[in-house]
Design a protein around this motif. Structure first.
Motif, short mmCIF file in Angstrom:
data_model
loop_
_atom_site.label_atom_id
_atom_site.label_comp_id
_atom_site.label_asym_id
_atom_site.label_seq_id
_atom_site.Cartn_x
_atom_site.Cartn_y
_atom_site.Cartn_z
N ARG A 146 4.82 2.58 -2.63
CA ARG A 146 4.66 2.78 -3.88
C ARG A 146 3.62 1.49 -4.29
NH1 ARG A 146 10.09 1.22 -6.30
NH2 ARG A 146 9.54 1.89 -8.20
N TRP A 147 3.61 0.52 -3.57
CA TRP A 147 2.67 -0.83 -3.75
C TRP A 147 1.15 -0.14 -3.63
CZ3 TRP A 147 -0.87 -3.07 -0.31
CH2 TRP A 147 -1.42 -4.26 -0.83
N CYS A 148 1.11 0.76 -2.81
CA CYS A 148 -0.18 1.15 -2.65
C CYS A 148 -0.28 2.35 -3.78
CB CYS A 148 -0.34 2.55 -1.34
SG CYS A 148 -0.32 1.28 0.16
N LEU A 149 0.58 3.05 -4.32
CA LEU A 149 0.27 3.98 -5.51
C LEU A 149 -0.14 3.08 -6.71
CD1 LEU A 149 3.23 6.44 -5.13
CD2 LEU A 149 0.66 7.02 -4.83
N GLY A 150 0.38 1.75 -6.93
CA GLY A 150 0.02 1.22 -7.95
C GLY A 150 -1.50 0.58 -7.82
N TRP A 151 -1.94 0.37 -6.59
CA TRP A 151 -3.29 -0.07 -6.61
C TRP A 151 -4.18 1.52 -6.34
CZ3 TRP A 151 -5.88 -4.46 -6.94
CH2 TRP A 151 -4.89 -5.60 -7.25
N LYS A 152 -3.70 2.54 -6.23
CA LYS A 152 -4.43 3.87 -6.06
C LYS A 152 -5.04 3.80 -4.82
CE LYS A 152 -5.27 4.58 -10.96
NZ LYS A 152 -4.32 3.85 -11.30
N GLU A 212 -7.98 -7.37 -0.59
CA GLU A 212 -8.20 -8.03 -1.71
C GLU A 212 -6.78 -7.81 -2.41
OE1 GLU A 212 -10.75 -10.15 -2.85
OE2 GLU A 212 -11.25 -9.96 -0.56
N ALA A 213 -6.24 -6.71 -2.78
CA ALA A 213 -5.03 -6.67 -3.28
C ALA A 213 -4.00 -7.30 -2.70
CB ALA A 213 -4.66 -5.02 -3.11
N LEU A 214 -3.75 -7.41 -1.44
CA LEU A 214 -2.68 -8.16 -0.60
C LEU A 214 -3.02 -9.74 -1.17
CD1 LEU A 214 -0.27 -8.48 1.15
CD2 LEU A 214 -1.97 -9.03 2.80
N ARG A 215 -4.16 -10.30 -0.90
CA ARG A 215 -4.45 -11.57 -1.54
C ARG A 215 -4.12 -11.80 -2.82
NH1 ARG A 215 -10.12 -14.19 0.18
NH2 ARG A 215 -10.91 -12.65 -0.92
N HIS A 216 -4.41 -10.98 -3.52
CA HIS A 216 -4.19 -11.05 -5.21
C HIS A 216 -2.84 -11.08 -5.41
CE1 HIS A 216 -3.42 -9.53 -9.42
NE2 HIS A 216 -4.74 -10.01 -9.69
N ASP A 217 -1.70 -10.05 -4.72
CA ASP A 217 -0.48 -10.32 -5.18
C ASP A 217 0.32 -10.98 -4.42
OD1 ASP A 217 -0.73 -8.19 -7.04
OD2 ASP A 217 -0.02 -6.46 -5.86
N PHE A 218 0.01 -11.25 -3.16
CA PHE A 218 0.62 -12.31 -2.27
C PHE A 218 -0.08 -13.06 -1.42
CE2 PHE A 218 2.90 -8.06 -2.62
CZ PHE A 218 4.11 -8.50 -3.34
N PRO A 219 -0.73 -14.04 -2.17
CA PRO A 219 -1.64 -14.93 -1.60
C PRO A 219 -1.19 -15.89 -0.25
CG PRO A 219 -0.98 -15.75 -3.61
CD PRO A 219 -0.47 -14.27 -3.55
#
Length: 205
Positions: free
Chosen positions: A80-86, A110-117
């Motif tokens: 679901r996290w992946c779907l949110g980031w497409k 980049e998405a991982l660093r953005h959401d869970f640095p």
């Protein structure tokens, strides 16, 4: 404005924030919600996030346990996290098993660093993110008025400092509880509007 009006406005601001590139996790934090369910569900129901295929409901992915734990804490699954980031979950899974190299940004990293640095730094290294200083606002002590309105056949509760916030109930208690809900939603809208303005580079008046 009553609860229903504030909820509709909040939903529209969530959609606006997501359309500007803010992530589900980021929006959830701004709203001070413990779970992503409300934000993700709204964006899925309105077509901004794709619905997850049934075949992926019970599928597990080979990702670092700290990523899985951080997602679970927010009520999220990796898919679901992946779907949110497409992202395609399979491609994202493979990418997260490798280190970002040559200074080239990899979207899923980049998405991982953005959401869970903190999780990103623990796995891939790098400098810890700088925490923004919290700006404390003076305490707000609202004055509440509850009056009977015969035309609306109920008690109307209002906040004197914010007369646009009101709620109707069958008795005093219900009117007051609904008013508190409306006020919390109003505060969430204000926080989200501030984040949207910051994203757009527009200073608040």
């Amino acid at each position: 404005m009553q609860i229903e009006d504030f909820e509709a406005l909040l939903n529209s601001r969530i959609i606006a924030a997501f359309s500007l590139g803010m992530s589900v996790v980021e929006i959830t934090r701004i709203l001070r919600k413990s779970s992503v369910e409300y934000v993700h569900g709204l964006l899925r129901e309105t077509g901004y996030i794709q619905a997850m295929p049934k075949s992926d409901f019970r599928r597990s992915y080979d990702i670092d346990c700290s990523i899985e734990a951080a997602l679970r804490k927010k009520g999220y699954s990796f898919a679901r996290w992946c779907l949110g980031w497409k992202f395609d979950p399979n491609q994202a899974e493979a990418a997260l098993r490798t280190r970002p190299g040559n200074g080239q940004p990899v979207p899923v990293h980049e998405a991982l660093r953005h959401d869970f640095p903190e999780v990103y730094v623990r796995i891939f290294g790098g400098s810890s993110p700088k925490k923004e200083a919290k700006i404390s606002s003076p305490p707000f002590h609202p004055s509440v008025a509850i009056t009977w309105d015969s035309t609306r056949n109920g008690y109307v509760a209002r906040i004197a400092e914010h007369p646009e916030i009101e709620a109707v109930g069958g008795d005093w208690d219900q009117a007051f509880e609904r008013l508190k809900t409306a006020h919390r939603t109003h505060e969430s809208i204000c926080r989200l509007n501030g984040a949207i303005e910051k994203r757009r580079g527009v200073s608040s008046p």
